[in-house]
Design a protein around this motif. Sequence first.
Motif, PDB file in Angstrom:
ATOM      1  N   LYS A   1     -39.832  -8.011 -71.136  1.00 19.40           N
ATOM      2  CA  LYS A   1     -41.056  -8.087 -70.340  1.00 19.40           C
ATOM      3  C   LYS A   1     -40.738  -8.613 -68.948  1.00 19.40           C
ATOM      4  O   LYS A   1     -40.072  -9.629 -68.785  1.00 19.40           O
TER       5      LYS A   1
ATOM      6  N   GLU B   1     -47.723  -6.681 -65.822  1.00 19.54           N
ATOM      7  CA  GLU B   1     -46.486  -6.743 -66.592  1.00 19.54           C
ATOM      8  C   GLU B   1     -45.933  -5.353 -66.861  1.00 19.54           C
ATOM      9  O   GLU B   1     -46.667  -4.355 -66.888  1.00 19.54           O
ATOM     10  N   GLN B   2     -44.619  -5.286 -67.030  1.00 17.35           N
ATOM     11  CA  GLN B   2     -43.907  -4.064 -67.407  1.00 17.35           C
ATOM     12  C   GLN B   2     -43.026  -4.369 -68.606  1.00 17.35           C
ATOM     13  O   GLN B   2     -42.368  -5.417 -68.656  1.00 17.35           O
ATOM     14  N   LEU B   3     -43.012  -3.480 -69.584  1.00 15.07           N
ATOM     15  CA  LEU B   3     -42.147  -3.632 -70.748  1.00 15.07           C
ATOM     16  C   LEU B   3     -41.031  -2.601 -70.658  1.00 15.07           C
ATOM     17  O   LEU B   3     -41.273  -1.399 -70.793  1.00 15.07           O
TER      18      LEU B   3
ATOM     19  N   MET C   1     -44.668  -5.969 -78.192  1.00 12.10           N
ATOM     20  CA  MET C   1     -46.013  -5.717 -77.674  1.00 12.10           C
ATOM     21  C   MET C   1     -46.541  -4.446 -78.316  1.00 12.10           C
ATOM     22  O   MET C   1     -46.198  -3.333 -77.905  1.00 12.10           O
TER      23      MET C   1
ATOM     24  N   GLN D   1     -39.228  -8.996 -76.536  1.00 10.96           N
ATOM     25  CA  GLN D   1     -40.662  -9.133 -76.756  1.00 10.96           C
ATOM     26  C   GLN D   1     -41.182  -7.968 -77.604  1.00 10.96           C
ATOM     27  O   GLN D   1     -40.673  -6.848 -77.524  1.00 10.96           O
TER      28      GLN D   1
ATOM     29  N   TYR E   1     -39.545 -12.464 -68.165  1.00  7.93           N
ATOM     30  CA  TYR E   1     -40.024 -13.475 -69.108  1.00  7.93           C
ATOM     31  C   TYR E   1     -38.917 -13.757 -70.122  1.00  7.93           C
ATOM     32  O   TYR E   1     -38.595 -12.929 -70.968  1.00  7.93           O
TER      33      TYR E   1
ATOM     34  N   ASP F   1     -44.564   1.537 -62.698  1.00  8.33           N
ATOM     35  CA  ASP F   1     -43.923   1.754 -63.997  1.00  8.33           C
ATOM     36  C   ASP F   1     -43.904   3.229 -64.357  1.00  8.33           C
ATOM     37  O   ASP F   1     -42.910   3.748 -64.866  1.00  8.33           O
TER      38      ASP F   1
ATOM     39  N   LYS G   1     -48.066  -1.453 -76.238  1.00 11.35           N
ATOM     40  CA  LYS G   1     -47.230  -0.626 -75.373  1.00 11.35           C
ATOM     41  C   LYS G   1     -46.613   0.519 -76.171  1.00 11.35           C
ATOM     42  O   LYS G   1     -46.398   0.401 -77.377  1.00 11.35           O
TER      43      LYS G   1
END
Length: 587
Positions: free
Chosen positions: A283, A258-260, A273, A271, A301, A440, A276
């Motif tokens: 996300k 996953e990448q935020l 998190m 989101q 997402y 990322d 992070k």
Amino acid sequence: MARHTHSRFTAEMVIEMLHQEQDKEDGAILDADSESDLSDDDVDYVPQGQAEVAGDEEDSLDELEDSSDESSEEETQTQANRLSKKGSYWNEKPPTQGRARTHNILRRCPGPVSGSTIISPKDAWELFISDNIIEEVLRCTNLEGRRAAAAKGKEWRCLDKVEFMAFIGLTLLAGGDKSWDVALRELFLDPLQNPMYKATMGFHRYEDIRRLIRFDDKRTRAVRLETDHMAAFRYVWDCFLANCKKVFVPSDCVTIDEQLVPFRGRCKFLQYMPSKPAKYGIKIFWMCDARVHYTFNGMIYTGRQPGEDVQRNLGENIVQQLSSGIRHTGRNITMDNLFTSIPLAEKLLEKNLTLVGTLRQNKPDIPPVMKPNKLREKYSSKFGFCGNMTMVSYVPKKGKAVVLLSTMHDDTAVDDQSVKRKPEVIQYYNHTKSGVDTMDQMVRTYTCKRRTQRWPMVLWHNVLDVATLNAFTSYTAQHPGYMGGVTNARRLFIKELGKELVMPHMRRRMEGTSHLQTHITEAMERCGLKKVSAATTQPQEGQVKRKRCKICSTAKDRKASSWCSKCTSPVCKEHKHVVVICEACMH
């Protein structure tokens, strides 16, 4: 010989099976004694001198029976420790080697698809930001521009492809210079900044395009929002992913993670998190190549869409959706404990895909012997085999344990040469787990993002960053010697790409504008464009027929009918100089 699938037993079933085996063995011994040649009388006969020995043998038999009972109990306990809560039994010994499996046998050479020829960085970049994306953004942006201009009683100057590509080029150049947090006014007006900004377009024009850029038709957005939270960016996103899938062939292993994307504005699927650095954002789940820096597929997402039921097995569904384009190719997928599970491994095996990933300690599929234990030795490993799956528990420090699941490995190989004695499964996981994390990190190094309160713009900047990275990977795959030995090759690639995108509009601006300010013409000369022509005696478009000479004093009031070819200032006969250029150089 193909390996059989695993069976599930309860603890009571395993103990009962062990007792049945023990009873069968005792019955076999009794049958052997009954079939012996000795009679009943001979059984009690002991030769003289061996009575004492016979007595010792009876005592030893009693001790053997006691020890066998203890070993049977220990074996039963060991078997129970290898039984998970779900009833799957994990054998200590690896299965019998049969026919080699077909995983990781590639039938296409990894890299750019055959037949594609990439000559320049722009050619590579246009494979991902294709014409259908550009045309859709232009159409929606011009609609919004006309609407906003009409509300203020003004007229919108239509945005065409050449100018929009120049706008994207300047955005990428700001990312290559790491100037994403520098004010736009400073980039365009500060003489110490890159001259390409002011030479390409004015500050206000760039700001108008950035403010009015749209990625969908706002008039029909309300209808699409009833079924899709991401309606304002869905078309561009789907087109970009389709381009990523069709122009590159992945290697033998891919990574899903996953990448935020940092963002703190208003968004329905924002989101939080805490693990992070940004904590708040959008996300995105990505599938990237584990060998090279290339992104194949992604999924934003958005939570539960309008009208949908509550999602179950989210991690499993995400992996199956992202890996839909590589089914039946024999590749491996490396993932973390957010996605890894026994049911997912079984479903991927049905599609000829293997899995290597970490397991969370609360999974019911992990037997007790794999759990953390203070009695386990540091750097020790325990293996479990169940059908086509291998589970390994490694102790990195006292009282801790890391559990991994693999359908690619089927042995107990351990690196005995190193002090930590890591299993081969863990070494493979460490080598292939960082595909998304590396992507990322690379896009954040030269990101083109700008501060904004609109989440579609956040995703647009992220798409540009990922497309530029994919273009760099595709270009260097066909040109291995590009910037050989240079540590900042990707930064130079971004600057070269930005220059290719802005030069057509800059050249059109120089040729189509009769009068440009001096600092703009100087910036164009620094960018490699210079307009050279002889002094003319005819007035240029938009100027009066005669004006006062710029060099003569005001008192003379000397009128001039000639204009300088460089700064377009009027000059008299005394101060003008004719430039002689041959016909070949003129063209």
